[in-house]
Write an enzyme that holds these catalytic residues in place. Structure first.
Site, PDB file in Angstrom:
ATOM      1  N   ARG A   2     -37.985  54.388  52.708  1.00 24.41           N
ATOM      2  CA  ARG A   2     -36.780  53.646  53.110  1.00 24.41           C
ATOM      3  C   ARG A   2     -35.632  53.876  52.135  1.00 24.41           C
ATOM      4  NH1 ARG A   2     -39.663  48.248  53.431  1.00 24.41           N
ATOM      5  NH2 ARG A   2     -41.302  49.512  52.461  1.00 24.41           N
ATOM      6  N   TRP A   3     -35.971  54.014  50.848  1.00 24.56           N
ATOM      7  CA  TRP A   3     -34.935  54.303  49.844  1.00 24.56           C
ATOM      8  C   TRP A   3     -34.202  55.585  50.237  1.00 24.56           C
ATOM      9  CZ3 TRP A   3     -33.840  58.473  46.763  1.00 24.56           C
ATOM     10  CH2 TRP A   3     -32.966  58.255  45.684  1.00 24.56           C
ATOM     11  N   TRP A  44     -53.616  59.209  54.587  1.00 26.38           N
ATOM     12  CA  TRP A  44     -53.880  60.494  55.271  1.00 26.38           C
ATOM     13  C   TRP A  44     -53.372  60.450  56.702  1.00 26.38           C
ATOM     14  CZ3 TRP A  44     -55.436  64.154  51.977  1.00 26.38           C
ATOM     15  CH2 TRP A  44     -56.204  63.784  50.867  1.00 26.38           C
ATOM     16  N   ASP A  59     -44.003  50.688  46.652  1.00 23.54           N
ATOM     17  CA  ASP A  59     -43.661  50.890  48.069  1.00 23.54           C
ATOM     18  C   ASP A  59     -42.149  50.965  48.259  1.00 23.54           C
ATOM     19  OD1 ASP A  59     -44.304  51.287  50.711  1.00 23.54           O
ATOM     20  OD2 ASP A  59     -44.439  49.150  51.184  1.00 23.54           O
ATOM     21  N   GLY A  60     -41.747  51.664  49.317  1.00 30.95           N
ATOM     22  CA  GLY A  60     -40.335  51.713  49.694  1.00 30.95           C
ATOM     23  C   GLY A  60     -39.651  53.043  49.383  1.00 30.95           C
ATOM     24  N   HIS A  64     -40.038  60.050  47.404  1.00 34.70           N
ATOM     25  CA  HIS A  64     -41.254  60.232  46.599  1.00 34.70           C
ATOM     26  C   HIS A  64     -40.923  60.928  45.273  1.00 34.70           C
ATOM     27  CE1 HIS A  64     -43.424  58.721  49.933  1.00 34.70           C
ATOM     28  NE2 HIS A  64     -43.416  59.816  50.667  1.00 34.70           N
ATOM     29  N   ARG A  93     -48.051  42.288  51.681  1.00 35.03           N
ATOM     30  CA  ARG A  93     -49.467  42.482  51.995  1.00 35.03           C
ATOM     31  C   ARG A  93     -50.137  43.306  50.902  1.00 35.03           C
ATOM     32  NH1 ARG A  93     -46.834  45.009  56.662  1.00 35.03           N
ATOM     33  NH2 ARG A  93     -46.380  47.181  56.174  1.00 35.03           N
ATOM     34  N   LEU A 122     -51.954  52.372  25.805  1.00 33.80           N
ATOM     35  CA  LEU A 122     -51.870  51.855  27.177  1.00 33.80           C
ATOM     36  C   LEU A 122     -52.804  52.700  28.048  1.00 33.80           C
ATOM     37  CD1 LEU A 122     -50.224  50.271  29.533  1.00 33.80           C
ATOM     38  CD2 LEU A 122     -48.828  52.321  29.624  1.00 33.80           C
ATOM     39  N   SER A 176     -52.483  45.784  51.599  1.00 34.80           N
ATOM     40  CA  SER A 176     -52.713  47.159  52.066  1.00 34.80           C
ATOM     41  C   SER A 176     -53.952  47.801  51.439  1.00 34.80           C
ATOM     42  CB  SER A 176     -51.472  48.036  51.827  1.00 34.80           C
ATOM     43  OG  SER A 176     -50.351  47.510  52.506  1.00 34.80           O
TER      44      SER A 176
HETATM   45  C1  IPE Z   1     -49.397  51.133  50.272  1.00 32.46           C
HETATM   46  O1  IPE Z   1     -48.179  51.454  50.873  1.00 32.46           O
HETATM   47  C2  IPE Z   1     -49.965  52.321  49.589  1.00 32.46           C
HETATM   48  C3  IPE Z   1     -49.205  52.888  48.473  1.00 32.46           C
HETATM   49  C4  IPE Z   1     -48.117  52.428  47.947  1.00 32.46           C
HETATM   50  C5  IPE Z   1     -49.786  54.060  47.896  1.00 32.46           C
HETATM   51  P1  IPE Z   1     -48.062  51.777  52.416  1.00 32.46           P
HETATM   52  O2  IPE Z   1     -46.640  52.023  52.709  1.00 32.46           O
HETATM   53  O3  IPE Z   1     -49.018  52.870  52.787  1.00 32.46           O
HETATM   54  O4  IPE Z   1     -48.577  50.419  53.085  1.00 32.46           O
HETATM   55  P2  IPE Z   1     -48.420  49.860  54.566  1.00 32.46           P
HETATM   56  O5  IPE Z   1     -48.860  50.956  55.508  1.00 32.46           O
HETATM   57  O6  IPE Z   1     -46.978  49.528  54.775  1.00 32.46           O
HETATM   58  O7  IPE Z   1     -49.291  48.649  54.609  1.00 32.46           O
HETATM   59  C1  IPE Z   2     -44.764  54.359  48.986  1.00 32.75           C
HETATM   60  O1  IPE Z   2     -43.577  54.487  49.686  1.00 32.75           O
HETATM   61  C2  IPE Z   2     -45.355  55.683  48.593  1.00 32.75           C
HETATM   62  C3  IPE Z   2     -46.611  56.028  49.285  1.00 32.75           C
HETATM   63  C4  IPE Z   2     -47.257  55.250  50.125  1.00 32.75           C
HETATM   64  C5  IPE Z   2     -47.166  57.328  48.996  1.00 32.75           C
HETATM   65  P1  IPE Z   2     -43.572  54.702  51.254  1.00 32.75           P
HETATM   66  O2  IPE Z   2     -43.660  56.155  51.553  1.00 32.75           O
HETATM   67  O3  IPE Z   2     -44.632  53.880  51.907  1.00 32.75           O
HETATM   68  O4  IPE Z   2     -42.143  54.162  51.639  1.00 32.75           O
HETATM   69  P2  IPE Z   2     -41.773  53.267  52.908  1.00 32.75           P
HETATM   70  O5  IPE Z   2     -42.634  52.044  52.853  1.00 32.75           O
HETATM   71  O6  IPE Z   2     -42.048  54.093  54.139  1.00 32.75           O
HETATM   72  O7  IPE Z   2     -40.318  52.970  52.725  1.00 32.75           O
HETATM   73 MG    MG Z   3     -44.675  51.998  52.629  1.00 37.19          MG
END
Ligand code: IPE
Ligand code: IPE
Ligand code: MG
Length: 260
Positions: free
Chosen positions: A29-30, A74, A25-26, A42, A198, A136, A200
């Site tokens: 924001r990165w 989605w 995740d992130g 991404h 969390r 792996l 998620s």
């Molecule tokens: C969880 O990240 C799903 C993936 C990393 C693929 P999200 O960014 O979708 O989660 P929420 O919406 O913050 O809980």
């Molecule tokens: C996780 O990063 C990648 C996917 C859920 C596909 P995010 O796209 O959720 O990045 P943030 O949480 O918005 O920074």
């Molecule tokens: Mg996210």
């Protein structure tokens, strides 16, 4: 079948986790921090995937499971979803040869019926090509949801009951055989990057006794050193699986046995 339930039998544990599951995740924001469009995060995220796979293979981790796209993703803007689909295609086309050369078996879990034919075909081919690799097992969770997984396992048991004309036996062993990741042990270590604390809707069933590790680091910045910090934190944990600390000491008898 490799899956053994931690609530039925206490699993063996070692300093290096056998199975690591990561919510990457992130990315958004990165990118935003750098005044880039979210999707640039991404793209950089794929580089971090490569680094994590290499570091896990080197550390002797047997299973690495990465949450790439949730059943709720989605809900994002169409352009971001389309970009992620294209990125998935490119990654499958470019990376599978390298994975294979490095002895890595690729599996993709989730409701794959929602992906277009091209993606489904690339997944099938990649899984077949790498099926016999043993160094792996890399699992990509795509259109995956923990609730979907539990529901689809329940449906399979119901279908089996209907076919055989009497109720299929339902216990943890028979149930977990129908989960999407029945080929893997439960995760020892769960990592979530990006600062949220969390699950998620990730591996709801399988995380029953997994050790959790949360880091503020955004996924594109999560490198081999960051992974090694997570593994070091894991190595310091005491995994009791319901027992007391004293029972874990070497002289203790019957620490693993459960009452019948
Ligand atoms: C969880 O990240 C799903 C993936 C990393 C693929 P999200 O960014 O979708 O989660 P929420 O919406 O913050 O809980
Ligand atoms: C996780 O990063 C990648 C996917 C859920 C596909 P995010 O796209 O959720 O990045 P943030 O949480 O918005 O920074
Ligand atoms: Mg996210």
């Amino acid at each position: 079948m490799t899956y053994t339930s931690s609530t039925v039998r206490v699993p063996d544990v070692a300093a290096v986790p056998r199975h690591i599951a990561i919510i990457m995740d992130g990315n958004g924001r990165w990118a935003t921090q750098r005044r880039l469009p979210r999707v640039a995060g991404h793209t950089r995220g794929v580089d971090a995937v490569r680094a994590a796979v290499e570091a896990c293979a080197r550390a002797g981790v047997e299973y690495l499971t990465l949450f790439a796209f949730s059943s709720e993703n989605w809900r994002r803007p169409n352009e971001e979803v389309s970009f992620l689909m294209r990125l998935f295609v490119t990654a499958l086309e470019r990376e599978v040869g390298k994975l294979h050369a490095n002895g890595i078996r690729l599996r993709v879990v989730g409701d794959l019926s929602q992906f277009n034919d091209r993606i489904q075909d690339l997944i099938r081919r990649a899984e077949t090509k790498t099926a016999r690799n043993t160094r792996l097992t890399l699992t990509i969770a795509a259109n995956y949801g923990g609730r979907w997984d539990i529901m689809q396992a329940a449906k399979k048991l119901a279908e089996q009951s209907a076919q055989q004309g009497h109720a299929a036996e339902v216990n943890e062993e028979t149930f977990s055989q129908h989960l999407a990741m029945a080929y893997a042990p439960e995760p020892d270590l769960f990592i979530r990057t990006g600062g949220e604390t969390r699950i998620s809707n990730f591996l709801l069933w399988q995380l029953a006794y997994t050790e959790f590790y949360f880091t503020e680091t955004f996924w594109p910045d999560f490198d081999a050193a960051a992974l090694s910090d997570a593994i070091a934190s894991y190595a310091r944990r005491e995994r009791r699986f319901g027992r007391t600390s004293a029972q874990l000491e070497p002289q203790s008898q019957d620490a693993d046995s459960l009452p019948c």
